[in-house]
Design a protein around this motif. Structure first.
Motif, short mmCIF file in Angstrom:
data_model
loop_
_atom_site.label_atom_id
_atom_site.label_comp_id
_atom_site.label_asym_id
_atom_site.label_seq_id
_atom_site.Cartn_x
_atom_site.Cartn_y
_atom_site.Cartn_z
N GLN A 29 0.87 -1.23 -0.11
CA GLN A 29 0.03 0.01 0.16
C GLN A 29 0.85 1.34 -0.09
O GLN A 29 0.58 2.47 -0.71
CB GLN A 29 -1.00 0.22 1.18
N ALA A 30 2.04 1.18 0.51
CA ALA A 30 2.93 2.34 0.67
C ALA A 30 3.70 2.64 -0.60
O ALA A 30 4.30 3.45 -0.59
CB ALA A 30 3.80 2.15 2.06
N GLY A 31 3.73 1.53 -1.65
CA GLY A 31 4.35 1.60 -2.66
C GLY A 31 5.69 0.95 -2.83
O GLY A 31 6.48 1.06 -3.77
N GLY A 32 5.78 0.08 -1.92
CA GLY A 32 7.19 -0.68 -1.98
C GLY A 32 6.95 -2.29 -2.51
O GLY A 32 5.74 -2.63 -2.55
N LEU A 33 8.06 -2.89 -2.85
CA LEU A 33 8.32 -4.31 -3.37
C LEU A 33 8.51 -5.09 -2.08
O LEU A 33 9.64 -5.00 -1.50
CB LEU A 33 8.93 -4.45 -4.33
N PRO A 34 7.64 -5.86 -1.32
CA PRO A 34 7.82 -6.84 0.06
C PRO A 34 8.76 -7.94 -0.58
O PRO A 34 8.15 -8.54 -1.35
CB PRO A 34 6.54 -6.87 0.42
N LEU A 35 9.77 -8.22 0.15
CA LEU A 35 10.48 -9.51 -0.07
C LEU A 35 10.69 -9.90 1.43
O LEU A 35 11.25 -9.47 2.43
CB LEU A 35 11.88 -9.02 -0.59
N LEU A 36 10.18 -11.10 1.50
CA LEU A 36 10.38 -11.92 2.90
C LEU A 36 11.58 -12.35 3.11
O LEU A 36 12.18 -13.08 2.43
CB LEU A 36 9.25 -13.05 2.66
N LEU A 37 12.37 -12.23 4.17
CA LEU A 37 13.48 -12.69 4.86
C LEU A 37 13.61 -13.99 5.47
O LEU A 37 13.00 -13.76 6.80
CB LEU A 37 14.19 -11.52 5.19
N PRO A 38 14.05 -15.14 5.06
CA PRO A 38 14.20 -16.35 6.03
C PRO A 38 15.31 -16.17 7.09
O PRO A 38 16.31 -15.02 7.01
CB PRO A 38 14.54 -17.31 5.00
N ASN A 39 15.24 -16.66 8.13
CA ASN A 39 16.30 -16.53 9.26
C ASN A 39 17.43 -17.32 8.93
O ASN A 39 17.13 -18.77 9.26
CB ASN A 39 15.57 -16.73 10.76
N ASP A 54 16.70 -2.07 -0.38
CA ASP A 54 16.55 -0.63 -0.12
C ASP A 54 16.20 -0.57 1.15
O ASP A 54 16.53 0.82 1.59
CB ASP A 54 15.79 -0.10 -1.25
N GLY A 55 15.43 -1.09 1.94
CA GLY A 55 15.00 -0.75 3.33
C GLY A 55 14.54 -2.00 3.89
O GLY A 55 14.56 -3.17 3.45
N GLU A 97 25.22 0.06 9.84
CA GLU A 97 26.16 0.24 9.26
C GLU A 97 26.14 0.60 7.95
O GLU A 97 27.15 1.73 7.50
CB GLU A 97 26.95 -0.96 9.22
N ALA A 98 25.50 0.34 6.97
CA ALA A 98 25.19 0.77 5.86
C ALA A 98 24.17 1.96 5.48
O ALA A 98 24.17 2.62 4.46
CB ALA A 98 24.33 -0.34 4.75
N ASN A 99 23.76 2.67 6.74
CA ASN A 99 22.83 3.76 6.64
C ASN A 99 21.49 3.52 5.85
O ASN A 99 21.39 4.22 5.08
CB ASN A 99 23.68 4.95 6.54
N LYS A 100 21.11 2.57 5.61
CA LYS A 100 19.84 1.89 5.09
C LYS A 100 18.60 2.44 5.83
O LYS A 100 18.73 1.90 7.21
CB LYS A 100 19.86 0.73 4.28
N PRO A 101 17.43 2.57 5.44
CA PRO A 101 16.36 2.71 6.14
C PRO A 101 15.69 1.58 6.88
O PRO A 101 15.80 0.76 6.24
CB PRO A 101 15.19 3.46 5.33
N VAL A 102 15.40 1.75 8.17
CA VAL A 102 14.86 0.85 9.03
C VAL A 102 13.43 1.22 9.73
O VAL A 102 13.47 2.28 10.24
CB VAL A 102 15.61 0.22 10.14
N LEU A 103 12.52 0.31 9.60
CA LEU A 103 11.23 0.69 10.55
C LEU A 103 11.13 -0.62 11.09
O LEU A 103 10.89 -1.91 10.81
CB LEU A 103 10.17 0.89 9.68
N ALA A 232 12.15 7.37 2.46
CA ALA A 232 13.44 7.61 3.06
C ALA A 232 14.44 6.54 2.02
O ALA A 232 15.40 6.99 1.83
CB ALA A 232 13.65 6.78 4.40
N THR A 233 14.08 5.51 1.56
CA THR A 233 14.68 4.63 0.53
C THR A 233 14.82 5.30 -0.68
O THR A 233 16.07 5.15 -1.35
CB THR A 233 14.27 3.38 0.13
N ARG A 234 14.17 6.44 -1.19
CA ARG A 234 14.13 7.04 -2.18
C ARG A 234 15.27 8.23 -2.17
O ARG A 234 15.92 8.52 -3.31
CB ARG A 234 13.15 7.31 -2.95
N LYS A 235 15.31 8.47 -1.03
CA LYS A 235 16.23 9.83 -0.74
C LYS A 235 17.90 9.26 -0.44
O LYS A 235 18.56 10.28 -0.32
CB LYS A 235 16.05 10.41 0.53
N GLY A 236 18.11 8.03 -0.59
CA GLY A 236 19.35 7.59 -0.41
C GLY A 236 20.75 7.96 -1.44
O GLY A 236 19.97 7.96 -2.51
#
Length: 236
Positions: A29-39, A54-55, A97-103, A232-236
Motif C-alpha cells: 500500500q505504501a508503494g514498496g516491493l515486499p521481500l520476505l527474509l528467512p532466518n 533498499d530498506g 552500518e550501511a545507513n539504510k532505512p529501517v522501520l 526514505a529509501t528513495r532519498k538515499g
C-alpha cells in the motif's frame, strides 16, 4: 521501479516460516516491493541481503534472548527463538552500518535497540517502577487501545503532525534504556517508551505498537509510517 523492502519473518517451532499478511499489505500500500527474509545463520547471506535491499521492516513476534544485552532470563520471560535473534541482530547491525532505512515494530523495535547497544525490560509488569497500562490488550488487533504522546522535536512528529495518537498494544516487554545515538520520540501515559529514533541515521524508527494492523484497517496515520520508510529509501 518499486523499492525493495525486506521483511523479517518469525519461526514456528524453529521450522515453519510465519508472517502476518498485514506486514506485506502495508508495504505494498505504501508503494514498496515486499521481500520476505528467512532466518539464516550464514553471515555472507545476510550481508548480501543488506546489499540487495533498499530498506528493512523488522516485524513483531515472541520474546528476545536477554543474554544479548547482558542479562539472564527473568521468570516471566516467554519463548525465545535463537535463530531469529541471531539473524535479526546481525541484519540490523549491518543495515545501520550501511545507513539504510529501517522501520522496526514491537519485538522488532526491541531488537533494534539491543542491536544498537541498548537494553529492555524482560517483563514490564515485574520490572517497570510505575504500574503500567494494559499493554497486552484484550481486543481485536485493529482496535487502538491507548494513547502515545509524541515529542514535537521528533521525526515521528514530522511524519504524523500530531502530539498524541491512539495505538494498539500487544507486548509485555519494552525498551528500558535507548541505545547511544537514539532518542525517545513517543511514550505511553505510564512512561513506557513507545517510539524511538536514531539521530545518526537518515531513517531508523522503532515503534512499540503494530501499525501494520491499523493500516490494514484503513488508518491513514499508520500508512504514513510505511510511506515514510519508502520515501526514505528513495532519498538515499
Amino acid at each position: 521501479m518499486k523499492v525493495k523492502i525486506g521483511i523479517t519473518t518469525g519461526l514456528e517451532g524453529e521450522q515453519q516460516v510465519k508472517l502476518s499478511q498485514d506486514n506485506v499489505d502495508a508495504v505494498v500500500q505504501a508503494g514498496g516491493l515486499p521481500l520476505l527474509l528467512p532466518n539464516v545463520w550464514e553471515e555472507d547471506c545476510i550481508r548480501q541481503m543488506v546489499t540487495e535491499l533498499d530498506g528493512l521492516l523488522v516485524t513483531g513476534g515472541g520474546d528476545i534472548d536477554p543474554t544479548l544485552f547482558g542479562e539472564e532470563p527473568h521468570p516471566r520471560l516467554g519463548t525465545i527463538t535463537p535463530r531469529r535473534d541471531f539473524f535479526e541482530w546481525q541484519l540490523i547491525r549491518l543495515f545501520l552500518e550501511a545507513n539504510k532505512p529501517v522501520l522496526a515494530i514491537c519485538r522488532g523495535c526491541q531488537m533494534l535497540n539491543i542491536a544498537a547497544g541498548g537494553d529492555m525490560y524482560q517483563d514490564i509488569e515485574a520490572q517497570h517502577g510505575t504500574p503500567p497500562l494494559q499493554h497486552t490488550q484484550h481486543a481485536p488487533k485493529t482496535h487502538a487501545s491507548h494513547y502515545v504522546h509524541i515529542a514535537k522535536s521528533s521525526m515521528l512528529y514530522t511524519i504524523l503532525g500530531k502530539e498524541r495518537i491512539k495505538v494498539n498494544s500487544f507486548h509485555h516487554q519494552a525498551i528500558r534504556r535507548p541505545a547511544p545515538g537514539f532518542e525517545v520520540s513517543g511514550r505511553a501515559s505510564d512512561g513506557i517508551i513507545e517510539a524511538f529514533e536514531s539521530k545518526r541515521h537518515r531513517f531508523v524508527l522503532g515503534l512499540q505498537w503494530h501499525p501494520e494492523c491499523l493500516a490494514a484497517a484503513g488508518d491513514p496515520d499508520s500508512l504514513k509510517l510505511f510511506k515514510a520508510l519508502i520515501t526514505a529509501t528513495r532519498k538515499g
